[in-house]
Design a protein around this motif. Sequence first.
Motif, PDB file in Angstrom:
ATOM      1  N   GLY A 209      -9.129  23.732   4.607  1.00 53.91           N
ATOM      2  CA  GLY A 209      -9.095  25.148   4.286  1.00 53.91           C
ATOM      3  C   GLY A 209      -8.090  25.491   3.204  1.00 53.91           C
ATOM      4  N   ARG A 210      -7.160  24.542   2.909  1.00 55.44           N
ATOM      5  CA  ARG A 210      -6.148  24.823   1.892  1.00 55.44           C
ATOM      6  C   ARG A 210      -6.659  24.559   0.488  1.00 55.44           C
ATOM      7  NH1 ARG A 210      -2.121  20.534   3.399  1.00 55.44           N
ATOM      8  NH2 ARG A 210      -4.128  19.463   3.499  1.00 55.44           N
ATOM      9  N   ALA A 211      -7.733  23.782   0.364  1.00 56.93           N
ATOM     10  CA  ALA A 211      -8.250  23.438  -0.963  1.00 56.93           C
ATOM     11  C   ALA A 211      -8.933  24.654  -1.581  1.00 56.93           C
ATOM     12  CB  ALA A 211      -9.231  22.281  -0.861  1.00 56.93           C
ATOM     13  N   PRO A 212      -8.723  24.897  -2.869  1.00 56.73           N
ATOM     14  CA  PRO A 212      -9.422  26.013  -3.521  1.00 56.73           C
ATOM     15  C   PRO A 212     -10.929  25.846  -3.417  1.00 56.73           C
ATOM     16  CG  PRO A 212      -7.699  25.103  -4.932  1.00 56.73           C
ATOM     17  CD  PRO A 212      -7.853  24.166  -3.775  1.00 56.73           C
ATOM     18  N   ARG A 213     -11.630  26.955  -3.276  1.00 58.85           N
ATOM     19  CA  ARG A 213     -13.093  26.907  -3.206  1.00 58.85           C
ATOM     20  C   ARG A 213     -13.660  26.312  -4.494  1.00 58.85           C
ATOM     21  NH1 ARG A 213     -16.118  32.138  -1.078  1.00 58.85           N
ATOM     22  NH2 ARG A 213     -14.949  31.410   0.740  1.00 58.85           N
ATOM     23  N   SER A 214     -14.611  25.408  -4.326  1.00 55.64           N
ATOM     24  CA  SER A 214     -15.182  24.729  -5.489  1.00 55.64           C
ATOM     25  C   SER A 214     -15.891  25.720  -6.399  1.00 55.64           C
ATOM     26  CB  SER A 214     -16.178  23.655  -5.025  1.00 55.64           C
ATOM     27  OG  SER A 214     -16.773  23.035  -6.135  1.00 55.64           O
ATOM     28  N   ARG A 215     -15.629  25.584  -7.695  1.00 54.61           N
ATOM     29  CA  ARG A 215     -16.322  26.393  -8.680  1.00 54.61           C
ATOM     30  C   ARG A 215     -16.387  25.585  -9.969  1.00 54.61           C
ATOM     31  NH1 ARG A 215     -11.159  28.596  -8.044  1.00 54.61           N
ATOM     32  NH2 ARG A 215      -9.914  28.737  -9.954  1.00 54.61           N
ATOM     33  N   ALA A 216     -16.970  26.170 -10.985  1.00 58.96           N
ATOM     34  CA  ALA A 216     -17.162  25.447 -12.232  1.00 58.96           C
ATOM     35  C   ALA A 216     -15.831  25.190 -12.931  1.00 58.96           C
ATOM     36  CB  ALA A 216     -18.081  26.246 -13.150  1.00 58.96           C
ATOM     37  N   VAL A 217     -15.802  24.104 -13.676  1.00 62.41           N
ATOM     38  CA  VAL A 217     -14.633  23.766 -14.477  1.00 62.41           C
ATOM     39  C   VAL A 217     -14.460  24.810 -15.579  1.00 62.41           C
ATOM     40  CG1 VAL A 217     -13.700  22.040 -16.069  1.00 62.41           C
ATOM     41  CG2 VAL A 217     -14.831  21.315 -13.951  1.00 62.41           C
ATOM     42  N   GLN A 218     -13.207  25.210 -15.801  1.00 64.10           N
ATOM     43  CA  GLN A 218     -12.921  26.307 -16.723  1.00 64.10           C
ATOM     44  C   GLN A 218     -12.202  25.851 -17.991  1.00 64.10           C
ATOM     45  OE1 GLN A 218     -14.014  29.439 -15.935  1.00 64.10           O
ATOM     46  NE2 GLN A 218     -14.896  28.542 -14.079  1.00 64.10           N
ATOM     47  N   VAL A 219     -12.054  24.548 -18.211  1.00 63.10           N
ATOM     48  CA  VAL A 219     -11.331  24.045 -19.376  1.00 63.10           C
ATOM     49  C   VAL A 219     -12.227  23.106 -20.176  1.00 63.10           C
ATOM     50  CG1 VAL A 219      -9.068  24.284 -18.290  1.00 63.10           C
ATOM     51  CG2 VAL A 219     -10.337  22.133 -18.052  1.00 63.10           C
ATOM     52  N   ARG A 220     -11.852  22.899 -21.434  1.00 66.70           N
ATOM     53  CA  ARG A 220     -12.589  21.982 -22.305  1.00 66.70           C
ATOM     54  C   ARG A 220     -12.712  20.618 -21.634  1.00 66.70           C
ATOM     55  NH1 ARG A 220     -13.505  21.915 -27.768  1.00 66.70           N
ATOM     56  NH2 ARG A 220     -12.187  23.782 -27.991  1.00 66.70           N
ATOM     57  N   THR A 221     -13.932  20.069 -21.634  1.00 63.47           N
ATOM     58  CA  THR A 221     -14.220  18.862 -20.860  1.00 63.47           C
ATOM     59  C   THR A 221     -14.987  17.845 -21.694  1.00 63.47           C
ATOM     60  OG1 THR A 221     -14.325  20.123 -18.785  1.00 63.47           O
ATOM     61  CG2 THR A 221     -15.407  17.974 -18.813  1.00 63.47           C
ATOM     62  N   THR A 222     -14.546  16.597 -21.607  1.00 63.04           N
ATOM     63  CA  THR A 222     -15.327  15.472 -22.110  1.00 63.04           C
ATOM     64  C   THR A 222     -15.583  14.520 -20.954  1.00 63.04           C
ATOM     65  OG1 THR A 222     -14.458  15.593 -24.360  1.00 63.04           O
ATOM     66  CG2 THR A 222     -15.341  13.471 -23.659  1.00 63.04           C
ATOM     67  N   TYR A 223     -16.834  14.144 -20.791  1.00 64.65           N
ATOM     68  CA  TYR A 223     -17.221  13.213 -19.726  1.00 64.65           C
ATOM     69  C   TYR A 223     -17.778  11.955 -20.378  1.00 64.65           C
ATOM     70  CZ  TYR A 223     -19.962  11.392 -15.750  1.00 64.65           C
ATOM     71  OH  TYR A 223     -20.520  10.610 -14.775  1.00 64.65           O
ATOM     72  N   VAL A 224     -17.113  10.821 -20.132  1.00 62.67           N
ATOM     73  CA  VAL A 224     -17.510   9.538 -20.700  1.00 62.67           C
ATOM     74  C   VAL A 224     -18.102   8.688 -19.580  1.00 62.67           C
ATOM     75  CG1 VAL A 224     -16.771   7.536 -22.048  1.00 62.67           C
ATOM     76  CG2 VAL A 224     -15.571   9.727 -22.312  1.00 62.67           C
ATOM     77  N   TRP A 225     -19.354   8.280 -19.764  1.00 59.35           N
ATOM     78  CA  TRP A 225     -20.082   7.547 -18.712  1.00 59.35           C
ATOM     79  C   TRP A 225     -20.680   6.271 -19.295  1.00 59.35           C
ATOM     80  CZ3 TRP A 225     -25.623   6.967 -18.361  1.00 59.35           C
ATOM     81  CH2 TRP A 225     -26.059   6.385 -17.164  1.00 59.35           C
ATOM     82  N   GLY A 226     -20.515   5.178 -18.565  1.00 57.19           N
ATOM     83  CA  GLY A 226     -21.090   3.903 -18.975  1.00 57.19           C
ATOM     84  C   GLY A 226     -22.482   3.735 -18.404  1.00 57.19           C
ATOM     85  N   ASN A 227     -23.463   3.454 -19.261  1.00 56.78           N
ATOM     86  CA  ASN A 227     -24.848   3.387 -18.787  1.00 56.78           C
ATOM     87  C   ASN A 227     -25.170   2.112 -18.021  1.00 56.78           C
ATOM     88  OD1 ASN A 227     -25.099   1.513 -20.894  1.00 56.78           O
ATOM     89  ND2 ASN A 227     -26.031   3.012 -22.280  1.00 56.78           N
ATOM     90  N   ARG A 228     -24.182   1.234 -17.845  1.00 52.14           N
ATOM     91  CA  ARG A 228     -24.361   0.062 -16.989  1.00 52.14           C
ATOM     92  C   ARG A 228     -23.491   0.136 -15.733  1.00 52.14           C
ATOM     93  NH1 ARG A 228     -22.462  -4.324 -19.471  1.00 52.14           N
ATOM     94  NH2 ARG A 228     -21.791  -3.442 -21.455  1.00 52.14           N
ATOM     95  N   ASP A 229     -23.100   1.354 -15.374  1.00 52.36           N
ATOM     96  CA  ASP A 229     -22.287   1.563 -14.172  1.00 52.36           C
ATOM     97  C   ASP A 229     -23.130   1.259 -12.934  1.00 52.36           C
ATOM     98  OD1 ASP A 229     -20.763   2.741 -12.004  1.00 52.36           O
ATOM     99  OD2 ASP A 229     -19.684   3.900 -13.507  1.00 52.36           O
ATOM    100  N   GLN A 230     -22.661   0.325 -12.113  1.00 53.72           N
ATOM    101  CA  GLN A 230     -23.413  -0.065 -10.915  1.00 53.72           C
ATOM    102  C   GLN A 230     -23.265   0.934  -9.781  1.00 53.72           C
ATOM    103  OE1 GLN A 230     -21.712  -3.988 -10.193  1.00 53.72           O
ATOM    104  NE2 GLN A 230     -23.466  -4.974 -11.146  1.00 53.72           N
ATOM    105  N   ALA A 231     -22.204   1.734  -9.794  1.00 51.35           N
ATOM    106  CA  ALA A 231     -21.932   2.630  -8.672  1.00 51.35           C
ATOM    107  C   ALA A 231     -22.377   4.063  -8.935  1.00 51.35           C
ATOM    108  CB  ALA A 231     -20.427   2.615  -8.352  1.00 51.35           C
ATOM    109  N   LEU A 232     -22.370   4.489 -10.185  1.00 57.25           N
ATOM    110  CA  LEU A 232     -22.598   5.897 -10.505  1.00 57.25           C
ATOM    111  C   LEU A 232     -23.717   6.010 -11.532  1.00 57.25           C
ATOM    112  CD1 LEU A 232     -18.816   6.778 -10.745  1.00 57.25           C
ATOM    113  CD2 LEU A 232     -20.356   7.382  -8.859  1.00 57.25           C
ATOM    114  N   GLY A 233     -24.837   6.569 -11.097  1.00 54.97           N
ATOM    115  CA  GLY A 233     -26.049   6.540 -11.905  1.00 54.97           C
ATOM    116  C   GLY A 233     -26.208   7.706 -12.858  1.00 54.97           C
TER     117      GLY A 233
END
Length: 277
Positions: A209-233
């Motif tokens: 209950g102490r964690a802030p309620r989930s909402r959208a990210v509000q800051v500039r974001t870069t997401y780098v993803w490897g297309n051969r990731d075995q765990a995260l598709g």
Amino acid sequence: MTHTRLSSYSRGGLTFDVSDSGPLDGPTVVLLHGFPANRHSFDDVVPILNAAGIRTLAPDQRGYSDRARPRRRRDYRSAELQRDVLELVNASGAGRVHLVGHDWGGALAWQLGSSAPERLTGITVLSTPHPAAMVRSLVSSAQALRSLYVLVFQVPLAPELVLRPRLARLLRRMGLNPTAAARYGEFMRTGNRLSGGLHWYRGLWLPDGRAPRSRAVQVRTTYVWGNRDQALGRRAAELSRRFVRAPYRFVEVDENHWLPEHAPERVASEIIADVLP
């Protein structure tokens, strides 16, 4: 604001080890590692950032620092993990920082981009999709099969007994280079470090209950993803943009899960593009 060089910082009776390098008056980047690594997972990234004039703070996070390893699962709930990072920002004297996270550190970066945007100039997330995108992908892709190990990790003690002597070999099978796999395997053999790392998975399910309620990210974001990731598709990776209400870049690279270890130059270049004008 006074910038302070750190070797450690404390919060709530716990003391966290930190590697602090680069110019104190430069923009500050906090580097958050994942499981089963430690702050040294960014060792090949840090010198490139420092050479560009960026200060880097790389902590051993809760469960990994020898003086910051509570034994209870509830001590690894999201609110505690987020507050650890914010206290590091306070201790550094930086005011606002750019946050970089890989694996579990990436999940934490997404959360802080939502809950504490006033403390951040932006985030760069490596490998890990936004938590809400991850949940949606469980019912719309094969991600649930990829993530079955998370359920196995909930069992008390047994995962530690199975993993401790086999961890380096399993990491190699997951595509991590032998040198890093051996280093992390040896690191996790000492004390209760493996339990500390696994408690991040075990704390995931606990109500907070102490964690802030989930909402959208509000800051500039870069997401780098490897297309051969075995765990995260791919499905979760592509859904992540839906949960950002700020400038967003998605960078797909031909690599597996272990981006800081295998692609440090590319990781550093994306961070520099985010941090420096």
